[in-house]
Write a protein that holds these residues in place. Structure first.
Motif, PDB file in Angstrom:
ATOM      1  N   GLU A   1       0.832  -1.205   0.000  1.00 40.54           N
ATOM      2  CA  GLU A   1       0.000   0.000   0.000  1.00 40.54           C
ATOM      3  C   GLU A   1       0.865   1.254   0.000  1.00 40.54           C
ATOM      4  O   GLU A   1       0.612   2.203  -0.736  1.00 40.54           O
ATOM      5  CB  GLU A   1      -0.952  -0.009   1.200  1.00 40.54           C
ATOM      6  CG  GLU A   1      -2.185  -0.843   0.902  1.00 40.54           C
ATOM      7  CD  GLU A   1      -3.132  -0.967   2.090  1.00 40.54           C
ATOM      8  OE1 GLU A   1      -2.782  -0.467   3.192  1.00 40.54           O
ATOM      9  OE2 GLU A   1      -4.194  -1.582   1.910  1.00 40.54           O
ATOM     10  N   GLU A   2       1.889   1.234   0.854  1.00 42.11           N
ATOM     11  CA  GLU A   2       2.819   2.362   0.920  1.00 42.11           C
ATOM     12  C   GLU A   2       3.411   2.674  -0.450  1.00 42.11           C
ATOM     13  O   GLU A   2       3.595   3.825  -0.813  1.00 42.11           O
ATOM     14  CB  GLU A   2       4.008   1.958   1.809  1.00 42.11           C
ATOM     15  CG  GLU A   2       4.186   2.722   3.086  1.00 42.11           C
ATOM     16  CD  GLU A   2       5.198   1.980   3.945  1.00 42.11           C
ATOM     17  OE1 GLU A   2       6.355   1.858   3.500  1.00 42.11           O
ATOM     18  OE2 GLU A   2       4.805   1.502   5.039  1.00 42.11           O
ATOM     19  N   ASN A   3       3.732   1.622  -1.193  1.00 41.24           N
ATOM     20  CA  ASN A   3       4.421   1.794  -2.472  1.00 41.24           C
ATOM     21  C   ASN A   3       3.479   1.785  -3.667  1.00 41.24           C
ATOM     22  O   ASN A   3       3.922   1.755  -4.803  1.00 41.24           O
ATOM     23  CB  ASN A   3       5.466   0.686  -2.655  1.00 41.24           C
ATOM     24  CG  ASN A   3       6.645   0.878  -1.724  1.00 41.24           C
ATOM     25  OD1 ASN A   3       7.509   1.714  -1.974  1.00 41.24           O
ATOM     26  ND2 ASN A   3       6.660   0.137  -0.629  1.00 41.24           N
ATOM     27  N   LYS A   4       2.165   1.803  -3.401  1.00 43.27           N
ATOM     28  CA  LYS A   4       1.163   1.763  -4.476  1.00 43.27           C
ATOM     29  C   LYS A   4       1.439   0.609  -5.450  1.00 43.27           C
ATOM     30  O   LYS A   4       1.514   0.773  -6.664  1.00 43.27           O
ATOM     31  CB  LYS A   4       1.130   3.097  -5.226  1.00 43.27           C
ATOM     32  CG  LYS A   4       0.725   4.279  -4.338  1.00 43.27           C
ATOM     33  CD  LYS A   4       0.353   5.469  -5.195  1.00 43.27           C
ATOM     34  CE  LYS A   4      -0.185   6.618  -4.375  1.00 43.27           C
ATOM     35  NZ  LYS A   4       0.888   7.324  -3.604  1.00 43.27           N
ATOM     36  N   VAL A   5       1.644  -0.549  -4.886  1.00 43.15           N
ATOM     37  CA  VAL A   5       1.933  -1.746  -5.672  1.00 43.15           C
ATOM     38  C   VAL A   5       0.806  -2.748  -5.436  1.00 43.15           C
ATOM     39  O   VAL A   5       0.311  -2.877  -4.320  1.00 43.15           O
ATOM     40  CB  VAL A   5       3.285  -2.347  -5.219  1.00 43.15           C
ATOM     41  CG1 VAL A   5       3.487  -3.727  -5.777  1.00 43.15           C
ATOM     42  CG2 VAL A   5       4.437  -1.428  -5.622  1.00 43.15           C
ATOM     43  N   ASN A   6       0.375  -3.423  -6.496  1.00 44.19           N
ATOM     44  CA  ASN A   6      -0.646  -4.464  -6.336  1.00 44.19           C
ATOM     45  C   ASN A   6      -0.021  -5.757  -5.862  1.00 44.19           C
ATOM     46  O   ASN A   6       1.110  -6.066  -6.201  1.00 44.19           O
ATOM     47  CB  ASN A   6      -1.345  -4.738  -7.661  1.00 44.19           C
ATOM     48  CG  ASN A   6      -2.158  -3.558  -8.120  1.00 44.19           C
ATOM     49  OD1 ASN A   6      -2.822  -2.900  -7.321  1.00 44.19           O
ATOM     50  ND2 ASN A   6      -2.072  -3.253  -9.403  1.00 44.19           N
ATOM     51  N   LEU A   7      -0.795  -6.507  -5.114  1.00 43.55           N
ATOM     52  CA  LEU A   7      -0.325  -7.797  -4.616  1.00 43.55           C
ATOM     53  C   LEU A   7      -1.157  -8.890  -5.264  1.00 43.55           C
ATOM     54  O   LEU A   7      -2.386  -8.855  -5.205  1.00 43.55           O
ATOM     55  CB  LEU A   7      -0.468  -7.831  -3.090  1.00 43.55           C
ATOM     56  CG  LEU A   7      -0.172  -9.148  -2.389  1.00 43.55           C
ATOM     57  CD1 LEU A   7       1.258  -9.589  -2.618  1.00 43.55           C
ATOM     58  CD2 LEU A   7      -0.429  -9.002  -0.893  1.00 43.55           C
ATOM     59  N   SER A   8      -0.483  -9.830  -5.893  1.00 45.78           N
ATOM     60  CA  SER A   8      -1.262 -10.928  -6.469  1.00 45.78           C
ATOM     61  C   SER A   8      -0.985 -12.210  -5.701  1.00 45.78           C
ATOM     62  O   SER A   8       0.142 -12.495  -5.314  1.00 45.78           O
ATOM     63  CB  SER A   8      -0.996 -11.029  -7.974  1.00 45.78           C
ATOM     64  OG  SER A   8      -0.317 -12.195  -8.297  1.00 45.78           O
ATOM     65  N   LEU A   9      -2.050 -12.958  -5.441  1.00 43.89           N
ATOM     66  CA  LEU A   9      -1.984 -14.099  -4.521  1.00 43.89           C
ATOM     67  C   LEU A   9      -2.437 -15.382  -5.193  1.00 43.89           C
ATOM     68  O   LEU A   9      -3.586 -15.779  -5.077  1.00 43.89           O
ATOM     69  CB  LEU A   9      -2.887 -13.818  -3.310  1.00 43.89           C
ATOM     70  CG  LEU A   9      -2.560 -12.587  -2.482  1.00 43.89           C
ATOM     71  CD1 LEU A   9      -3.793 -12.096  -1.756  1.00 43.89           C
ATOM     72  CD2 LEU A   9      -1.447 -12.891  -1.497  1.00 43.89           C
ATOM     73  N   PRO A  10      -1.539 -16.028  -5.918  1.00 43.66           N
ATOM     74  CA  PRO A  10      -1.951 -17.267  -6.575  1.00 43.66           C
ATOM     75  C   PRO A  10      -1.940 -18.449  -5.610  1.00 43.66           C
ATOM     76  O   PRO A  10      -1.432 -18.351  -4.498  1.00 43.66           O
ATOM     77  CB  PRO A  10      -0.894 -17.441  -7.655  1.00 43.66           C
ATOM     78  CG  PRO A  10       0.314 -16.742  -7.128  1.00 43.66           C
ATOM     79  CD  PRO A  10      -0.147 -15.693  -6.172  1.00 43.66           C
ATOM     80  N   SER A  11      -2.479 -19.524  -6.042  1.00 41.40           N
ATOM     81  CA  SER A  11      -2.594 -20.800  -5.316  1.00 41.40           C
ATOM     82  C   SER A  11      -2.931 -20.666  -3.835  1.00 41.40           C
ATOM     83  O   SER A  11      -2.231 -21.153  -2.966  1.00 41.40           O
ATOM     84  CB  SER A  11      -1.372 -21.707  -5.530  1.00 41.40           C
ATOM     85  OG  SER A  11      -0.168 -21.022  -5.383  1.00 41.40           O
ATOM     86  N   LEU A  12      -4.035 -19.965  -3.600  1.00 38.08           N
ATOM     87  CA  LEU A  12      -4.560 -19.855  -2.232  1.00 38.08           C
ATOM     88  C   LEU A  12      -5.728 -20.825  -2.067  1.00 38.08           C
ATOM     89  O   LEU A  12      -6.552 -20.959  -2.957  1.00 38.08           O
ATOM     90  CB  LEU A  12      -5.113 -18.448  -2.002  1.00 38.08           C
ATOM     91  CG  LEU A  12      -4.195 -17.371  -1.446  1.00 38.08           C
ATOM     92  CD1 LEU A  12      -5.000 -16.096  -1.269  1.00 38.08           C
ATOM     93  CD2 LEU A  12      -3.574 -17.785  -0.123  1.00 38.08           C
ATOM     94  N   ARG A  13      -5.763 -21.489  -0.936  1.00 34.41           N
ATOM     95  CA  ARG A  13      -6.934 -22.275  -0.574  1.00 34.41           C
ATOM     96  C   ARG A  13      -8.016 -21.275  -0.155  1.00 34.41           C
ATOM     97  O   ARG A  13      -7.745 -20.357   0.606  1.00 34.41           O
ATOM     98  CB  ARG A  13      -6.582 -23.136   0.631  1.00 34.41           C
ATOM     99  CG  ARG A  13      -7.160 -24.501   0.645  1.00 34.41           C
ATOM    100  CD  ARG A  13      -6.355 -25.366   1.590  1.00 34.41           C
ATOM    101  NE  ARG A  13      -5.043 -25.635   0.982  1.00 34.41           N
ATOM    102  CZ  ARG A  13      -4.775 -26.731   0.298  1.00 34.41           C
ATOM    103  NH1 ARG A  13      -5.690 -27.660   0.158  1.00 34.41           N
ATOM    104  NH2 ARG A  13      -3.594 -26.924  -0.255  1.00 34.41           N
ATOM    105  N   ILE A  14      -9.228 -21.414  -0.692  1.00 31.28           N
ATOM    106  CA  ILE A  14     -10.232 -20.385  -0.428  1.00 31.28           C
ATOM    107  C   ILE A  14     -10.935 -20.650   0.905  1.00 31.28           C
ATOM    108  O   ILE A  14     -11.607 -21.651   1.095  1.00 31.28           O
ATOM    109  CB  ILE A  14     -11.276 -20.348  -1.567  1.00 31.28           C
ATOM    110  CG1 ILE A  14     -10.586 -20.137  -2.925  1.00 31.28           C
ATOM    111  CG2 ILE A  14     -12.305 -19.255  -1.321  1.00 31.28           C
ATOM    112  CD1 ILE A  14      -9.765 -18.881  -3.044  1.00 31.28           C
TER     113      ILE A  14
END
Lengths: 241, 617
Positions: free
Chosen positions: B333-346
């Protein structure tokens, strides 16, 4: 703060498209640590606006962009930081602080190019006088591809200045052409118009943009052909910053 | 010498920036200042190869050394290849534009079997003989690594050596040996003999293979006493200490994975029986959250990337996921960067996490039940139940997701038409779960996409002995499933993979040295970019098998006995054959095996004396 800057693109980066350039600058700003303001809303976008897209293959020393920063910087420091974060082939040449909020894209009216070409067919011996011939025409119709399809337009009124010469099977012109959102004449389009008029096929070899201009209305300045007695001024001219 | 592609050529090909280099963070050195010139070769197009984390790591590790210059080369797309052949232009590296002949090493990464013909094509474009035996000291050493080399036999004749396992450390040991050899001056044979003693290095030309009358292998044995009989994979013991690149190359054009990739851990605790990665990367070794955050911070500031993605085989299994992601979200958030989260158990936690990480897009959620019935999921040890899937999708629908992808495999061992029909039933239950959510709580426009790939048995899995379904069976099963899904709700769509590709992949995955002539023949017939549907030429492959008198069914659909000598028997990936056999037998008895955190199943990876194996014992 708002800054307008001029930059150049050299040989090594001429093969990337406009969207790649946008992304490249966004990442360069991030690396430089210069805090670019972002738009509000769901998908905040960095506030960077480019004057004119660069076609694939174009080199240039006359590109312009506007950026909004969250903090104040001296323009020297701004240039130093951003130049330190750009890959070889892109470089800022000048930067100025800006107060007026004109949209850079919409004020661009002309572009000066150096265009090199090969003469593929030499049917018309008068080709050596092509500058004279083109200048003497009232109408040069070409087919322009647009989003909605193809349409015929007359580009002669958008050829404001033309000089050049031919040397054997190659030639080079320096030309001031209409540019911007409504009157844009790309170098290929110009060459196809000239080819048509002189009856010889000219093939683009290189294109180099020297400058982009803003039409400054209601001001008596340098009187250039086609410019409706207005002056072509630099986007970095104090009058419009 | 420098290969300069003219503007005319570059203007005439698709995406010329694939071939021009000059990206941010590209390493620039004077080749005259180094002892060893290495080119990392990725046998696919630029946008695919540049997305590969392994290349970024090795590029960094090699270039950190002043005496080595590592460059890059990718498979030229078919348009440029045509021009290169017409005008006799040799394949060149992106950094210095030097032809590949100028290099000491060509290092190919083998990520998928369907890239093998591209390896041959790249060697040929570089004007380098395809077979190791035809290359003397004047040619670069051609080396290979990556997951496919756990069975390197089908391509063994083309390579001088293979690196088995993780490359960061062993690659430098190879460089040191080479440097000493180069300084002393010796024969290629001497060099290969020296290198064969480096742990993790496999020199195929130093081993002989003999066959039984039925075509199976009698024995693979070293030609010399000093050459090890078995080559054991290399692993990195301490993931916190190993070098990880922060100053990765930022491409000038869009690539497939155009973001910072933060590797959280290697290995997987799950042990799904079809999954090669789940076995060959054992044991599980994590990086600490502190190291990950430091690397994330460094990579963001050195690349300017606007997105960072977590990389592992199963994000949810990271042991301190919650506290780590809390900190990481602050950082992004501080760096205005998106986070992508693959292979997560829902589950509740991960949905909440995705909510925080991706404020805008509610793009699709992906689930991989892999099989339609609980029985078959037990066979493959996929530790999720139908209740898990339904409660996960229900949570997602309540959280206003409406686009769900379900991944399955067809052709799994013991599968019947009932199992396949159950895929369609499960999709139907997902639709029902959506309808159970009150209209005002759910998003409009439900889309359920069912995707079915064809199972390919791989070496070092419990199914390494299993015969694959034949092409005809795959097509029949696909047709059956398509019909079952067509009868369901309009919100369910069906995608399937080309079974022909999977059949060839199965041959190459479990093949032996007899296949090298088939691969060469297929390449001669024009096969390349086999992983690309638009370029894959099944008929040419079948012609190549026929002309070389090799029966593809022998490799793809034949069931092996447990006591058969497998082509990869002399490669030791740290997983014991006994364990794999036990797992295979349990599979056919529909018994499951608990994950590594719950109980150690004695797979053999404990011998590496690190990671989860030590923490738990």
């Amino acid at each position: 703060m708002h800054i307008r800057f001029r930059f150049k693109r050299e040989e090594e980066l001429k093969f990337i498209g406009h969207l790649d350039i946008l992304r490249l600058f966004e990442r360069a700003f991030k690396r430089s640590g210069l805090p670019v303001s972002h738009s509000q809303g769901f998908n905040p976008r960095p506030q960077i606006v480019f004057a004119q897209p660069m076609p694939l293959g174009l080199t240039s020393i006359g590109e312009f962009a506007d950026v909004e920063l969250e903090k104040e910087y001296y323009t020297d420091e701004f240039m130093q930081k951003l130049n330190g974060s750009l890959p070889p082939g892109l470089q800022l040449l000048e930067a100025k602080k800006r107060i007026k909020k004109s949209n850079l894209m919409s004020i661009i009216g002309a572009a000066r190019y150096k265009i090199g070409f090969n003469i593929e067919t030499r049917e018309n011996p008068a080709i050596d006088r092509f500058v004279e011939i083109v200048s003497g025409e009232d109408t040069i119709n070409v087919i322009k591809k647009t989003k909605s399809g193809e349409k015929e337009i007359n580009i002669r009124p958008l050829i404001y200045e033309l000089s050049g010469n031919i040397n054997g099977n190659t030639g080079e012109v320096e030309v001031l052409l209409g540019a911007g959102q409504t009157n844009n004449v790309r170098p290929e389009l110009f060459l196809s118009g000239v080819s048509h008029v002189i009856g010889s096929e000219l093939k683009l070899e290189y294109m180099h943009r020297l400058m982009l201009y803003v039409e400054f209305r209601g001001q008596k300045g340098v009187n250039l052909p086609g410019a409706n007695k207005n002056a072509w001024i630099s986007p970095l001219d104090e009058k419009i910053l | 010498m420098k290969v300069n592609l003219s503007d005319e050529i570059l203007f005439s090909v698709e995406k010329p920036a694939r071939y021009t280099g000059g990206e941010w963070n590209m390493v620039v050195k004077d080749p005259g200042d180094v002892d060893i010139r290495f080119t990392f070769c990725f046998p696919d197009v630029y946008e695919v190869g540049m997305s590969h984390l392994g290349m970024k790591i090795l590029y960094h590790v090699l270039n950190k050394r002043d005496d080595i210059y590592c460059e890059r080369v990718f498979a030229p797309w078919v348009d440029l290849e045509r021009i290169m052949r017409e005008r006799d232009i040799p394949l060149f590296a992106l950094e210095t534009k030097a032809p590949l002949m100028d290099f000491d090493f060509l290092g190919f990464t083998l990520q998928y079997e369907m890239s093998y013909t591209n390896v041959l094509n790249m060697l040929d474009l570089a004007k380098i003989p395809l077979f190791s035996k035809d290359r003397d000291e004047s040619y670069p050493l051609v080396i290979g690594g990556g997951p496919c080399v756990c069975n390197p036999e089908p391509i063994a004749d083309f390579f001088d050596l293979f690196v088995i396992g993780e490359g960061e450390e062993v690659i430098l040991e190879i460089m040191d040996q080479y440097k000493a050899w180069k300084a002393a001056g010796g024969s290629k044979h001497e060099l290969l003999l020296n290198l064969s003693k480096v742990p993790g290095v496999y020199v195929p030309s130093l081993y002989s293979v003999s066959y039984n009358h039925d075509g199976t292998i009698r024995e693979v044995s070293p030609n010399k006493e000093e050459v090890p009989g078995k080559v054991t994979k290399r692993i990195i013991k301490d993931m916190d200490a190993v070098d990880f690149p922060e100053d990765i190359i930022v491409p000038l054009i869009g690539i497939v994975h155009d973001r910072v990739m933060l590797e959280m851990f290697r290995g997987c605790i799950r042990g799904c029986r079809f999954c090669q990665a789940g076995f060959i990367y054992r044991p599980v070794r994590e990086k600490s959250p502190e190291v990950l955050l430091k690397q994330a911070r460094g990579a963001i500031s050195k690349t300017g990337y606007e997105e960072i993605s977590l990389v592992s085989l199963s994000t949810s299994d990271y042991s301190c996921l919650q506290s780590f992601t809390d900190e990481l979200i602050k950082l992004t958030e501080e760096n205005k960067v998106n986070l992508s989260l693959p292979s997560l158990r829902i589950d509740n936690f991960s949905l909440d996490l995705m909510e925080k990480a991706q404020k805008v897009r509610k793009s699709g959620l992906t689930f991989a039940p892999e099989a339609g019935t609980q029985r078959l999921r037990n066979v493959i040890n996929k530790g999720i139940t139908e209740e898990d899937v339904i409660s996960s999708v229900s949570l997602a629908f309540e959280g206003s997701w409406s686009n769900v992808k379900l991944y399955f495999m067809i052709g799994l061992p013991t599968e019947t038409l009932d199992d396949i029909e159950a895929i369609s039933d499960l999709a139907g239950k997902v639709v029902r779960a959506y309808k159970m959510v009150p209209k005002e709580k759910r998003a409009k426009g439900l889309k359920v996409s069912v995707s079915a790939s064809c199972f390919v048995p791989k070496p070092f899995t419990p199914f390494q002995w299993v015969g694959q379904d034949t092409l005809e069976t795959f097509i029949e099963k696909q047709r059956f499933l398509k019909e079952k899904i067509r009868q369901r709700s309009k919100s369910v769509t069906f995608h399937w993979h080309d079974a022909k590709t999977s059949v060839i992949e199965a041959v190459l995955a479990r093949g032996d040295r007899k296949l090298s002539k088939v691969i060469k023949k297929a390449w001669e017939k024009g096969c390349r970019f086999d992983g690309w549907d638009e370029h894959f030429k099944y008929d040419k492959w079948i012609e190549a098998f026929h002309e070389e008198d090799i029966d593809p069914k022998f490799y793809a659909s034949r069931h092996r006995q447990f006591d058969e000598v497998l082509p990869w028997e002399h490669i030791d990936m740290g997983i014991s054959k006994k364990f794999l056999q036990r797992e295979c037998e349990k599979a056919y008895n529909e018994e499951t095996t608990p994950n590594c955190r719950l109980k150690c199943s004695g797979c053999g990876a404990g011998a590496f004396d690190t990671g989860l194996c030590v923490e738990k014992l």
